[in-house]
Design an enzyme around this catalytic site. Structure first.
Site, PDB file in Angstrom:
ATOM      1  N   TRP A 236      70.576  43.670  33.214  1.00 53.65           N
ATOM      2  CA  TRP A 236      71.614  42.855  32.556  1.00 53.65           C
ATOM      3  C   TRP A 236      72.255  41.884  33.521  1.00 53.65           C
ATOM      4  O   TRP A 236      72.619  40.766  33.142  1.00 53.65           O
ATOM      5  CB  TRP A 236      72.647  43.750  31.874  1.00 53.65           C
ATOM      6  CG  TRP A 236      72.038  44.486  30.725  1.00 53.65           C
ATOM      7  CD1 TRP A 236      71.821  45.822  30.621  1.00 53.65           C
ATOM      8  CD2 TRP A 236      71.494  43.898  29.524  1.00 53.65           C
ATOM      9  NE1 TRP A 236      71.193  46.103  29.427  1.00 53.65           N
ATOM     10  CE2 TRP A 236      70.988  44.943  28.741  1.00 53.65           C
ATOM     11  CE3 TRP A 236      71.396  42.595  29.043  1.00 53.65           C
ATOM     12  CZ2 TRP A 236      70.377  44.735  27.494  1.00 53.65           C
ATOM     13  CZ3 TRP A 236      70.802  42.376  27.818  1.00 53.65           C
ATOM     14  CH2 TRP A 236      70.296  43.436  27.059  1.00 53.65           C
TER      15      TRP A 236
ATOM     16  N   ASP B  84      80.968  42.149  33.911  1.00 55.18           N
ATOM     17  CA  ASP B  84      80.401  42.663  32.665  1.00 55.18           C
ATOM     18  C   ASP B  84      80.654  44.169  32.663  1.00 55.18           C
ATOM     19  O   ASP B  84      80.047  44.911  33.433  1.00 55.18           O
ATOM     20  CB  ASP B  84      78.891  42.344  32.648  1.00 55.18           C
ATOM     21  CG  ASP B  84      78.175  42.955  31.448  1.00 55.18           C
ATOM     22  OD1 ASP B  84      78.814  43.659  30.646  1.00 55.18           O
ATOM     23  OD2 ASP B  84      76.948  42.718  31.329  1.00 55.18           O
TER      24      ASP B  84
ATOM     25  N   LYS C 190      79.535  50.570  23.011  1.00 58.33           N
ATOM     26  CA  LYS C 190      79.238  51.763  23.812  1.00 58.33           C
ATOM     27  C   LYS C 190      80.455  52.677  23.864  1.00 58.33           C
ATOM     28  O   LYS C 190      80.433  53.765  23.309  1.00 58.33           O
ATOM     29  CB  LYS C 190      78.770  51.364  25.202  1.00 58.33           C
ATOM     30  CG  LYS C 190      77.418  50.636  25.124  1.00 58.33           C
ATOM     31  CD  LYS C 190      77.203  49.742  26.291  1.00 58.33           C
ATOM     32  CE  LYS C 190      76.185  48.661  26.070  1.00 58.33           C
ATOM     33  NZ  LYS C 190      74.862  49.095  25.676  1.00 58.33           N
TER      34      LYS C 190
HETATM   35  N1  PMP Z   1      75.362  43.992  29.708  1.00 58.84           N
HETATM   36  C1  PMP Z   1      75.231  45.320  29.781  1.00 58.84           C
HETATM   37  C2  PMP Z   1      75.669  46.047  31.009  1.00 58.84           C
HETATM   38  C3  PMP Z   1      74.663  46.006  28.691  1.00 58.84           C
HETATM   39  O1  PMP Z   1      74.518  47.332  28.762  1.00 58.84           O
HETATM   40  C4  PMP Z   1      74.268  45.291  27.542  1.00 58.84           C
HETATM   41  C5  PMP Z   1      73.713  45.972  26.323  1.00 58.84           C
HETATM   42  N2  PMP Z   1      72.935  47.050  26.496  1.00 58.84           N
HETATM   43  C6  PMP Z   1      74.409  43.909  27.537  1.00 58.84           C
HETATM   44  C7  PMP Z   1      74.978  43.304  28.629  1.00 58.84           C
HETATM   45  C8  PMP Z   1      74.008  43.105  26.350  1.00 58.84           C
HETATM   46  O2  PMP Z   1      74.991  43.259  25.404  1.00 58.84           O
HETATM   47  P1  PMP Z   1      74.937  42.581  23.969  1.00 58.84           P
HETATM   48  O3  PMP Z   1      73.717  43.087  23.294  1.00 58.84           O
HETATM   49  O4  PMP Z   1      76.222  43.039  23.347  1.00 58.84           O
HETATM   50  O5  PMP Z   1      74.914  41.117  24.169  1.00 58.84           O
END
Ligand code: PMP
Length: 366
Positions: A103, A175, A199
């Site tokens: 991510w 994030d 989450k």
């Molecule tokens: N950043 C992190 C640390 C994540 O765990 C996730 C989702 N698993 C995301 C970003 C992406 O999030 P979203 O699908 O809400 O855009």
């Protein structure tokens, strides 16, 4: 009685039962309106009370100083990956990104699409397959940096910054998708924090964003589409457009429940206990369960990744756990193995049940 499984999904993930039961009770007649919260105007006083309470509880639980604004947005972390550089990297500003996982890498790529070379990589552990975080001496931050972006918990790989990276006085953008509100921390070095709710906080569709006033002032862009401008959302108290009202309502229920059980201090104690139980079992049977993360200090309290001796045994483990009432244990597709996500709604008893299962599984298959 309704049958509920033990939910170890990485997100969307389990929510605290009392928060769901409250929604169930209030579903058909919300606040005496004779409608569900989904059917009520977002400009009504009944919805407004929920909206204000969700914001107030966020401030209270996180202990936010008065120079922080709470925004309830949409688009998940993905939209934030782009909104952050669009708003904050104008006029040749530069930023440093710490790349510690799937991510974090995505956040960096998206920022580069907006700001090109002005987005620099301060450190990366890609060569180590993101199995650890960078050490302090591996992080290079420019003196001209507007912010350092990092991912506080790497959901896929199961690493977590228990102490935030050392970057001098450069403010953080973080994030926190997969570890929002699992413990108290000092928010003052952070210019902006963001993450999808799905989450630790509620259903998908709500992106919780916390922004410091000086960062809001940096968002001077007038030429961006209105929805992409943090300033507009702040000025309109996240009611510029129709917000995700049902998601915000559930967020309110989750936060109210979190407060009722003692807030983030109590939640932290439970999370630490769960991690201790799980890693304790992995370490006790290290010839059978192999952790993915190579440095113990970097192990995540939220996502615990390990492998069994063969992919066939991984599959068998997931299947048998499901039969025993536990779901969501299959590792992320790029890594494989097992991933146990133990967000706030997973209880110590849930983890004890899994650990008993793991003990039994070693006895039978080890
Ligand atoms: N950043 C992190 C640390 C994540 O765990 C996730 C989702 N698993 C995301 C970003 C992406 O999030 P979203 O699908 O809400 O855009």
């Amino acid at each position: 009685m309704t049958h509920r499984v033990i939910n170890f999904y990485a997100g969307p993930a389990g929510l605290p039962l009392p928060a769901l039961e409250r929604a169930q009770e209030e579903l058909l007649d919300f606040a005496g309106t004779g409608m569900s919260v989904m059917e009520v105007s977002h400009r009504s006083k009944e919805y407004d009370a929920v909206h204000e309470e969700a914001i107030a509880l966020t401030k209270e639980l996180m202990g936010l100083p008065s120079n922080y604004k709470v925004l309830l947005l949409q688009g998940g972390a993905h939209l934030s990956f782009g909104m952050i550089p669009l708003n904050l990297l104008r006029n040749d500003k530069k930023a440093d990104y710490i790349v510690t996982g799937n991510w974090a890498e995505k956040a960096t790529k998206e920022a580069k699409l907006v700001a090109g070379d002005r987005v620099r990589v301060a450190a990366s552990t890609k060569e180590q397959k993101f199995s650890r975080l960078p050490h302090a001496d591996e992080i290079k931050v420019g003196p001209d940096s507007a912010f350092v972006h990092f991912t506080s918990n790497n959901t896929v790989e199961g690493t977590q910054w228990h102490e935030f990276p050392k970057v001098g006085h450069v403010p953080y953008i973080c994030d926190m998708s997969s570890d929002f509100m699992w413990r108290p921390f000092d928010v003052s070095p952070f210019g902006l924090i963001y993450g999808g709710a799905q989450k630790n906080l509620g259903p998908s569709g709500v992106t919780l964003t916390i922004i410091r006033e000086d960062f809001l002032e940096m968002c001077e862009a007038q030429d961006l589409p209105s929805y992409l401008r943090y300033k507009i959302h702040a000025e309109k108290n996240s009611l510029y457009n129709t917000p995700p009202t049902f998601g915000i309502y559930i967020l309110r229920n989750v936060l109210a429940y979190n407060k009722s059980i003692g807030g983030l201090k109590a939640i932290e104690a439970s999370n630490k206990k769960k991690a201790e139980l799980l890693y304790g079992c992995v370490d006790k049977h290290s010839g059978f369960y192999k952790g993915f993360v190579t440095e113990k200090a970097h192990r995540s309290v939220m996502n615990v990744d390990f492998f069994l001796p063969t992919p066939e045994l991984d599959d068998q483990f997931v299947k048998e756990a499901k039969k025993a009432g536990m779901v969501g244990l299959k590792g992320y597709r790029d890594i494989g193995g097992i991933r146990v996500s133990t967000y706030n709604a997973v209880t110590v008893d849930h983890v004890k049940t899994l650990v008993d299962f793991m003990e039994q599984f070693v006895k039978t298959n080890g």
